[in-house]
Design a protein around this motif. Sequence first.
Motif, PDB file in Angstrom:
ATOM      1  N   ARG A  55       0.810  -1.225   0.000  1.00  0.00           N
ATOM      2  CA  ARG A  55       0.000   0.000   0.000  1.00  0.00           C
ATOM      3  C   ARG A  55       0.842   1.273   0.000  1.00  0.00           C
ATOM      4  NH1 ARG A  55      -4.346  -1.200   3.607  1.00  0.00           N
ATOM      5  NH2 ARG A  55      -5.089  -2.356   1.792  1.00  0.00           N
ATOM      6  N   LEU A  56       1.919   1.296   0.773  1.00  0.00           N
ATOM      7  CA  LEU A  56       2.760   2.502   0.795  1.00  0.00           C
ATOM      8  C   LEU A  56       3.383   2.766  -0.574  1.00  0.00           C
ATOM      9  CD1 LEU A  56       4.541   2.497   4.272  1.00  0.00           C
ATOM     10  CD2 LEU A  56       2.772   4.045   3.429  1.00  0.00           C
ATOM     11  N   THR A  57       3.725   1.719  -1.292  1.00  0.00           N
ATOM     12  CA  THR A  57       4.247   1.894  -2.651  1.00  0.00           C
ATOM     13  C   THR A  57       3.168   2.494  -3.550  1.00  0.00           C
ATOM     14  OG1 THR A  57       5.797   0.071  -2.375  1.00  0.00           O
ATOM     15  CG2 THR A  57       5.265   0.705  -4.636  1.00  0.00           C
ATOM     16  N   GLY A  58       1.943   2.015  -3.435  1.00  0.00           N
ATOM     17  CA  GLY A  58       0.838   2.564  -4.217  1.00  0.00           C
ATOM     18  C   GLY A  58       0.602   4.034  -3.920  1.00  0.00           C
ATOM     19  N   VAL A  59       0.664   4.381  -2.649  1.00  0.00           N
ATOM     20  CA  VAL A  59       0.493   5.786  -2.265  1.00  0.00           C
ATOM     21  C   VAL A  59       1.669   6.608  -2.782  1.00  0.00           C
ATOM     22  CG1 VAL A  59       0.308   7.394  -0.318  1.00  0.00           C
ATOM     23  CG2 VAL A  59      -0.939   5.220  -0.270  1.00  0.00           C
ATOM     24  N   ASN A  60       2.878   6.042  -2.731  1.00  0.00           N
ATOM     25  CA  ASN A  60       4.044   6.747  -3.269  1.00  0.00           C
ATOM     26  C   ASN A  60       3.910   6.962  -4.775  1.00  0.00           C
ATOM     27  OD1 ASN A  60       7.615   6.475  -2.508  1.00  0.00           O
ATOM     28  ND2 ASN A  60       6.556   7.950  -3.757  1.00  0.00           N
ATOM     29  N   CYS A 163      12.022  13.632 -10.583  1.00  0.00           N
ATOM     30  CA  CYS A 163      10.841  13.816  -9.729  1.00  0.00           C
ATOM     31  C   CYS A 163      10.495  12.518  -8.994  1.00  0.00           C
ATOM     32  CB  CYS A 163       9.640  14.283 -10.558  1.00  0.00           C
ATOM     33  SG  CYS A 163       9.753  15.985 -11.116  1.00  0.00           S
ATOM     34  N   GLY A 164      10.628  11.394  -9.678  1.00  0.00           N
ATOM     35  CA  GLY A 164      10.349  10.105  -9.045  1.00  0.00           C
ATOM     36  C   GLY A 164      11.291   9.831  -7.888  1.00  0.00           C
ATOM     37  N   PHE A 165      12.588  10.024  -8.114  1.00  0.00           N
ATOM     38  CA  PHE A 165      13.561   9.805  -7.047  1.00  0.00           C
ATOM     39  C   PHE A 165      13.334  10.778  -5.897  1.00  0.00           C
ATOM     40  CE2 PHE A 165      16.501   8.051 -10.524  1.00  0.00           C
ATOM     41  CZ  PHE A 165      16.134   6.740 -10.251  1.00  0.00           C
ATOM     42  N   ALA A 166      13.097  12.048  -6.226  1.00  0.00           N
ATOM     43  CA  ALA A 166      12.838  13.047  -5.178  1.00  0.00           C
ATOM     44  C   ALA A 166      11.571  12.716  -4.411  1.00  0.00           C
ATOM     45  CB  ALA A 166      12.733  14.441  -5.803  1.00  0.00           C
ATOM     46  N   SER A 167      10.557  12.236  -5.109  1.00  0.00           N
ATOM     47  CA  SER A 167       9.294  11.927  -4.431  1.00  0.00           C
ATOM     48  C   SER A 167       9.453  10.792  -3.429  1.00  0.00           C
ATOM     49  CB  SER A 167       8.186  11.602  -5.439  1.00  0.00           C
ATOM     50  OG  SER A 167       8.306  10.285  -5.913  1.00  0.00           O
ATOM     51  N   VAL A 168      10.315   9.827  -3.732  1.00  0.00           N
ATOM     52  CA  VAL A 168      10.562   8.729  -2.786  1.00  0.00           C
ATOM     53  C   VAL A 168      11.228   9.285  -1.522  1.00  0.00           C
ATOM     54  CG1 VAL A 168      11.865   6.589  -2.377  1.00  0.00           C
ATOM     55  CG2 VAL A 168      10.615   6.903  -4.518  1.00  0.00           C
ATOM     56  N   ALA A 169      12.213  10.158  -1.697  1.00  0.00           N
ATOM     57  CA  ALA A 169      12.883  10.755  -0.541  1.00  0.00           C
ATOM     58  C   ALA A 169      11.908  11.588   0.294  1.00  0.00           C
ATOM     59  CB  ALA A 169      14.061  11.613  -1.003  1.00  0.00           C
TER      60      ALA A 169
END
Length: 179
Positions: A55-60, A163-169
């Motif tokens: 679920r956290l991956t989906g929200v990410n 943006c993807g890498f930054a969003s994970v951080a």
Amino acid sequence: MFQRIQSLDDKVVDNIIRFRSPLKNKIMIAASSAGNLGIIWFAICLPFLIYAPARLTGVNFIFTLAFTQLICEFMIKRLVKRERPCNRLADEEQLIHRPKYYSFPSGHTSASFCMVAVSLLRCRWYIMVGIFIIAVLIASSRVYLRVHYLSDVVVGAILGFLCGFASVAIFNQLVQSFF
């Protein structure tokens, strides 16, 4: 330098018609349509949101799509205001409707590659490879359909990754702060 990039972009737009065929046209129209409004990406998010351990991956994934949309579509695209290559083509040369908004960077591509970046950091390799293949197909469809220049797509992919890498951080920090 910008003149050389524009010259290369123009050559690609002018010569892409040589690669067209009825089957490729159908595939590329379908790929581009799947990227409209992020439909394919939200569909991919659903199993992650349903399955509790993921679920956290989906929200990410949803977070990265929103974050990338904000940066690429609402900020950069409106600042640069690059006209689309299809605006200089005759109507009969177009396979899809002309998009209304600006060309640089490609929103379809940035959304696709932000998903690749998140999947690279959060998913098993085979899920990331599947997402990567879809992303490449969507990105290439935008050039094939002549609604984006090659440089729009290349920069869209780079921005999507960033943006993807930054969003994970950012997402990891938010999760740690609240949980």
